[in-house]
Design an enzyme around this catalytic site. Structure first.
Site, PDB file in Angstrom:
ATOM      1  N   SER A  86       0.802  -1.082  -0.048  1.00  0.00           N
ATOM      2  CA  SER A  86      -0.346  -0.209  -0.935  1.00  0.00           C
ATOM      3  C   SER A  86       0.981   1.295  -0.072  1.00  0.00           C
ATOM      4  O   SER A  86       2.148   0.931   0.054  1.00  0.00           O
ATOM      5  CB  SER A  86      -0.522   0.042   1.246  1.00  0.00           C
ATOM      6  OG  SER A  86      -0.344   0.302   2.444  1.00  0.00           O
ATOM      7  N   LYS A  87      -0.231   2.520  -0.182  1.00  0.00           N
ATOM      8  CA  LYS A  87       0.793   3.869   0.294  1.00  0.00           C
ATOM      9  C   LYS A  87       1.498   4.139   1.077  1.00  0.00           C
ATOM     10  O   LYS A  87       3.077   4.323   0.571  1.00  0.00           O
ATOM     11  CB  LYS A  87      -0.255   4.475   0.094  1.00  0.00           C
ATOM     12  CG  LYS A  87      -0.299   5.205  -1.765  1.00  0.00           C
ATOM     13  CD  LYS A  87      -1.347   6.972  -1.512  1.00  0.00           C
ATOM     14  CE  LYS A  87      -2.519   6.718  -2.377  1.00  0.00           C
ATOM     15  NZ  LYS A  87      -3.709   7.166  -1.854  1.00  0.00           N
ATOM     16  N   ARG A  88       1.888   3.058   1.714  1.00  0.00           N
ATOM     17  CA  ARG A  88       3.117   3.510   3.419  1.00  0.00           C
ATOM     18  C   ARG A  88       3.969   3.057   2.499  1.00  0.00           C
ATOM     19  O   ARG A  88       5.596   3.175   3.276  1.00  0.00           O
ATOM     20  CB  ARG A  88       2.436   2.993   4.401  1.00  0.00           C
ATOM     21  CG  ARG A  88       1.910   1.849   4.922  1.00  0.00           C
ATOM     22  CD  ARG A  88       1.651   1.557   5.685  1.00  0.00           C
ATOM     23  NE  ARG A  88       1.138   0.045   6.330  1.00  0.00           N
ATOM     24  CZ  ARG A  88       2.055  -1.172   6.666  1.00  0.00           C
ATOM     25  NH1 ARG A  88       2.639  -0.831   7.211  1.00  0.00           N
ATOM     26  NH2 ARG A  88       1.814  -2.549   6.452  1.00  0.00           N
TER      27      ARG A  88
END
Ligand code: GLU
Length: 459
Positions: free
Chosen positions: A224-226
């Site tokens: 995911s984005k993180r």
């Protein structure tokens, strides 16, 4: 009947294999969706079939035109051409026909229920009559999967006759578009029994299913984005589309060949859905960079030069001796040092490319190597180098001839003692390629000028 579904009737195709990628334009094209698109493409092309794109924008609030654009541009960048395109928001009438069919045949019903948003009001919902039975489907990657659908109840398939929901639109579209194989992420496994119940209620044939393993970050959590860049567009500036394709192909699939650098045609030829793994596939940026580097190494000089020029900051392009000719000579050295095109900008911003195009600036004391302390001696070395190189023919001023001319002298005096100041005089950097290749790139006049300038710094 010759044609088994509306798509084949409409297009006159009898392709036995039709796949699709069906992204919702609620965010930029994710690398996971790009991987799904690729697997669908490879599977279709391996079987001489068709690959379609369907934009699933029934969720009007969350769907954005810019994301649809991003999806289309991403597939174009990867050079994954699709053979057909549909957009759900333009197909409401088709869904209404199917909803009516379900209601008329008593397989679905409309009910007035308290609205979720405002319980004082009622809202219409259309629910499928659930026969409450076990559904078993065969997954081409995972084998047979069985669900008891009783707990799903009479689930909602539309908010009204003109507001269909996801499960219904997917079933209708896959049928209407003649999709034979649904290849999608494993997060859709639990949606499959609902969709099969709708197919059965409509009396339409069940397509084949294959659910792809999730893409995981290095810590094995869902990517995911993180974890950094997850949208495909973030890779456009640094990576070659062929490298990206090659890397994505191996995310969860392996043809069992030793060679992992494969062309598109080879990928199409080798792709077999039964070789796809069940477990999550780790997105490994180090590996991706290594694959990209292999593709950069294969890039022809002209194409590389174009990329390098586009990545150099204006400041570097404005340096006094900047020329495409010098850049062209420096290309092999720059190529060696980069894994992505963004590395070019980083090298330039670190001042590591300036010396090709401008005389370096440095303190005389920097001409002393680690174990030297006599600057007077360094001056003598620089002058000797100047006279050795001055006697070489400018037309044959090559890495090899320079090295051959200097080697005995350097060996006699101590290579580090001689070659350090030579290199420093040319580059002004503590770390740089060897002085012979640099001299060749700079040319005889500039090399001699830099050696003179260095010895002049020593009083
Ligand atoms: N629109 C769905 C999604 O973006 C995909 C539906 C499907 O592949 O069946 O997750």
């Amino acid at each position: 009947m010759k044609f088994s579904n509306p798509f084949q009737k409409k297009s006159g195709t009898e392709a036995k294999v039709v796949t699709r990628i069906a992204p919702s334009p609620t965010g930029p094209l994710h690398v996971g969706t790009a991987r799904s698109a690729l697997f669908n493409y490879l599977f279709a092309k391996h079987h001489g079939g068709l690959f379609l794109l369907r934009i699933e924008d029934t969720d009007r609030k969350r769907s954005k035109k810019e994301f649809e654009q991003d999806i289309i541009e991403g597939l174009a960048w990867l050079q994954l051409p699709y053979d057909g395109f549909e957009k759900q928001s333009l197909r409401t009438d088709i869904y209404t026909t199917y909803i009516d069919r379900l209601i008329d045949s008593n397989k679905a019903y409309s009910s007035k229920e308290a609205s979720k948003e405002d319980p004082t009001k009622t809202a219409e919902l259309i629910r499928l009559k659930n026969p409450n039975k076990d559904i078993t489907f065969h997954d081409l990657i995972r084998g047979d999967i069985t669900f008891n659908t009783a707990e799903l109840g009479d689930f909602v398939i539309a908010k009204s006759r003109s507001e269909p929901l996801y499960h219904l639109t997917v079933v209708v579209d896959d049928f209407e578009m003649g999709v034979s194989h649904i290849i999608r992420g494993e997060d859709h496994i639990s949606n499959t029994p609902r969709q099969i119940l709708i197919q059965e209620a409509l009396g339409i044939e069940r397509p084949s299913y294959a659910h792809l393993p999730l893409i995981l970050a290095e810590d094995r959590s869902k990517l995911s984005k993180r974890h950094g860049a997850v949208s495909l567009s973030a890779f456009k500036s640094g990576y070659l589309p062929d490298a990206m394709i090659n890397y994505l192909a191996f995310l969860g699939w392996n043809p069992g060949t030793k060679e992992e650098i494969l062309t598109r045609d080879e990928l199409i030829k080798l792709f077999d859905i039964s070789d796809v793994q069940k477990g999550g596939a780790i997105f490994d940026i180090v590996k991706l960079k290594a694959v990209n580097k292999k593709y950069i190494n294969r890039l022809d000089r002209e194409a590389l030069q174009e990329r390098v020029i586009s990545k150099l900051p204006t400041r570097v392009k404005q340096l006094e001796h900047f020329s495409e000719e010098i850049l062209n000579s420096a290309l092999p050295l720059i190529r060696e040092r980069i894994k992505t095109f963004d590395d070019i900008t980083a090298l330039a911003e670190n001042g590591e490319l300036d010396f090709y195009f401008a005389r370096p600036n440095y303190e005389a004391s920097r001409l002393l190597s680690k174990d030297a302390h006599d600057l007077g001696q360094v001056k003598v070395y620089l002058e000797t180098l100047h006279s050795i190189l001055g006697s070489l023919d400018a037309g044959a001023f090559s890495e090899d001839s320079i090295k051959a001319a200097v080697w005995d002298f350097a060996t006699k005096e101590g290579r580090g003692l001689v070659l350090w100041p030579m290199r420093y005089a040319l580059t002004g950097l503590a770390k740089s390629p060897d002085p012979f290749i640099i001299s060749e790139i700079l040319g005889k006049d500039e090399t001699l000028a830099r050696l003179s300038a260095a010895s002049a710094k020593i009083k």
